[in-house]
Each structure stands twice: as structure tokens, then as C-alpha cells.
Scaffold this motif. Structure first.
Motif, PDB file in Angstrom:
ATOM      1  N   ALA A 151       0.832  -1.205   0.000  1.00  0.00           N
ATOM      2  CA  ALA A 151       0.000   0.000   0.000  1.00  0.00           C
ATOM      3  C   ALA A 151       0.868   1.258   0.000  1.00  0.00           C
ATOM      4  O   ALA A 151       0.594   2.223  -0.732  1.00  0.00           O
ATOM      5  CB  ALA A 151      -0.928  -0.009   1.213  1.00  0.00           C
ATOM      6  N   GLY A 188       2.380   1.705  -3.411  1.00  0.00           N
ATOM      7  CA  GLY A 188       1.387   2.173  -4.367  1.00  0.00           C
ATOM      8  C   GLY A 188       1.153   3.663  -4.269  1.00  0.00           C
ATOM      9  O   GLY A 188       1.002   4.351  -5.299  1.00  0.00           O
ATOM     10  N   GLU A 206      -2.444  -1.224  -6.319  1.00  0.00           N
ATOM     11  CA  GLU A 206      -2.611  -0.344  -5.164  1.00  0.00           C
ATOM     12  C   GLU A 206      -2.612   1.121  -5.596  1.00  0.00           C
ATOM     13  O   GLU A 206      -3.369   1.936  -5.061  1.00  0.00           O
ATOM     14  CB  GLU A 206      -1.497  -0.588  -4.145  1.00  0.00           C
ATOM     15  CG  GLU A 206      -1.583  -1.918  -3.428  1.00  0.00           C
ATOM     16  CD  GLU A 206      -2.787  -2.010  -2.512  1.00  0.00           C
ATOM     17  OE1 GLU A 206      -3.282  -0.960  -2.052  1.00  0.00           O
ATOM     18  OE2 GLU A 206      -3.246  -3.144  -2.253  1.00  0.00           O
ATOM     19  N   PRO A 244      -9.185  -5.422  -3.131  1.00  0.00           N
ATOM     20  CA  PRO A 244      -9.536  -3.999  -3.070  1.00  0.00           C
ATOM     21  C   PRO A 244     -10.861  -3.792  -2.326  1.00  0.00           C
ATOM     22  O   PRO A 244     -11.797  -4.577  -2.476  1.00  0.00           O
ATOM     23  CB  PRO A 244      -9.667  -3.607  -4.543  1.00  0.00           C
ATOM     24  CG  PRO A 244      -8.897  -4.635  -5.294  1.00  0.00           C
ATOM     25  CD  PRO A 244      -9.029  -5.901  -4.510  1.00  0.00           C
TER      26      PRO A 244
END
Length: 247
Positions: free
Chosen positions: A82, A85, A120, A143
Motif C-alpha cells: 500500500a 502504491g 494499489e 480492493p
């Protein structure tokens, strides 16, 4: 400790200003030369594209990765991907500003860990990219919401033992349940590799698949499809439009 991050590899359009932006991400413990076959195919299909191949920010020499720790446990991996991303989204936005391009003119493509980070990024930043090509990855998590402005193309070897195809099926089904726009293509006999059959299919998706957001405006909701094909052949079912453009 990671060495200083090398500068990205950049391929300029054949002439004039870029019409599209492709950001192509290698996998873990690798470098941009891992994705040269994909880059060559993009270059041929989209000669006016600006193609950027970043090096992963962590690692040493030609062994780069996208997340801050090597071999994290499953719980830590989710947070690290995360974070990566979010950083990638900022870098892509900077490229767009620098070249006068929009999210709709942008595509992210990633292999393995690079694909997980690309997913992400488009989930964290709405409209970051019109398309994302996600090859052979173990996704960090499902997601929470499908990116409404991004079409996700999942491409996977049916014989992949590193990132089993069942997880790609799960992610694809989950995205469908969320109302997302996603395709899943699987090549029989292909393992954990950026195989030519998957590369060819990714280009076909970019050139012929009409994004759901465009299709619905004209025809209503299309069926969500999963395609399976032999590595020596191909498939590109689903809503389609004219070739040669991203969107």
C-alpha cells in the motif's frame, strides 16, 4: 541498505509530443530489463507513447524491489505494498504534469510485485490511469472498492506456482462483485513469466477492449468475461472497439 535509486529508462515517442504514457514496472529482485519484451510490444503498437521504466526504489545493483523490506510476512506485506502504491501514484502524477498528459491517456503495467503495486496505485488515486495491465502477481489484498475510472486487465499463466491463478480468479470475481471493469486472461501451460502469449493478449486488450464506462454509456452493462487460451494461440473476447488507441 538500498543503493541510490537509478534513473528510470525512458523511451520517447517516434516524433512530436507523446499521445500516451506507459509506466512499466518490473517484478521483485529484478530490473527494467525483465520487461523489455513488453516494452517492445507497447512501442510497436503505440509509437507515439512515452514509455517510462522505473527501477524499484529498494535493493542493490540490478536486484531491485518495490517494497521497503525483503521477504516480509503476509501482514506486513499488505502495508508495504500500500505504501509503495501511494509513492508510485505520486511519481505517475508528476510524469503526467511534466508531459501534459491525463490519467485517461495513461496506462500502468506491472509484472509480479510490480503488478501488485500498480493495483494499489490505481485504487489509491482515482483516475490515475485509464488502464492497468497486471501480469502474474500475488495481490496484497482484495480492493475495498473497484477503481471506477480504470480498466484492469489481469493476465496470468495457468501453470503459475509462484502466484497461483486461483487468486487471480478470486480478485477478478471480487472486482466484478464491486461493479469494477476487469478482464482475466489465462494462458495454459505458462508459469510465472512474462510470456509472449500474455504480452500479445495485453496489447489486444489495449487495442480492442472498450472500457466498461464507455460501453455502458452506449449499450448498458456488458457481461464480465474470463478468457482461457493456449500459449500458442490467443483470445480477446468482450466488448471491443477500434484498434490502435488506449481508450
Amino acid at each position: 541498505m538500498s543503493e541510490s535509486r537509478p534513473e528510470p529508462l525512458i523511451i520517447e515517442p517516434f516524433s512530436g509530443a507523446p499521445a500516451q504514457l506507459f509506466v512499466v514496472l518490473h517484478g521483485e529482485s529484478a530490473a527494467p530489463d525483465q520487461v523489455l519484451g513488453l516494452v517492445a510490444a507497447i512501442r510497436q503498437a503505440f509509437p507515439q507513447a512515452l514509455i517510462v521504466q522505473p527501477h524499484g526504489p529498494f535493493g542493490a545493483g540490478a536486484t531491485r524491489r518495490w517494497i521497503a523490506r525483503a521477504d516480509p510476512d503476509a501482514e506486513a506485506y499488505v502495508g508495504l505494498v500500500a505504501q509503495a502504491g501511494t509513492v508510485l501514484a505520486g511519481e505517475v502524477r508528476a510524469l503526467q504534469r511534466g508531459h501534459g498528459l491525463t490519467g485517461e491517456q495513461t496506462a500502468l503495467a506491472g509484472f509480479s510485485e510490480g503488478a501488485a503495486v500498480a493495483l494499489e496505485a490505481v485504487c489509491a488515486d482515482a483516475g490515475l490511469a485509464g488502464r492497468a495491465l497486471l501480469f502474474s502477481t500475488r495481490f496484497a489484498t482484495l480492493p475495498q472498492a473497484a477503481p471506477a475510472l480504470t480498466t484492469l486487465h489481469l493476465l496470468h499463466g495457468a501453470a503459475d506456482r509462484v502466484a497461483p491463478v486461483d487468486q487471480a480468479r478470486q480478485v477478478h470475481g471480487h472486482l466484478a462483485d464491486l461493479g469494477g471493469d476487469a478482464t482475466l486472461d489465462m494462458a495454459s501451460g505458462v508459469g510465472h513469466e512474462l510470456h509472449d502469449a500474455l504480452i500479445r493478449q495485453s496489447i489486444a486488450r489495449l487495442q480492442t477492449y472498450l472500457p466498461r464506462r464507455s460501453w455502458e454509456a452506449v449499450m448498458g452493462s456488458p457481461d464480465i468475461r474470463i478468457d482461457e487460451y493456449d500459449a500458442d494461440g490467443g483470445a480477446s473476447d468482450g466488448p471491443s472497439g477500434g484498434g490502435g488507441t488506449l481508450h
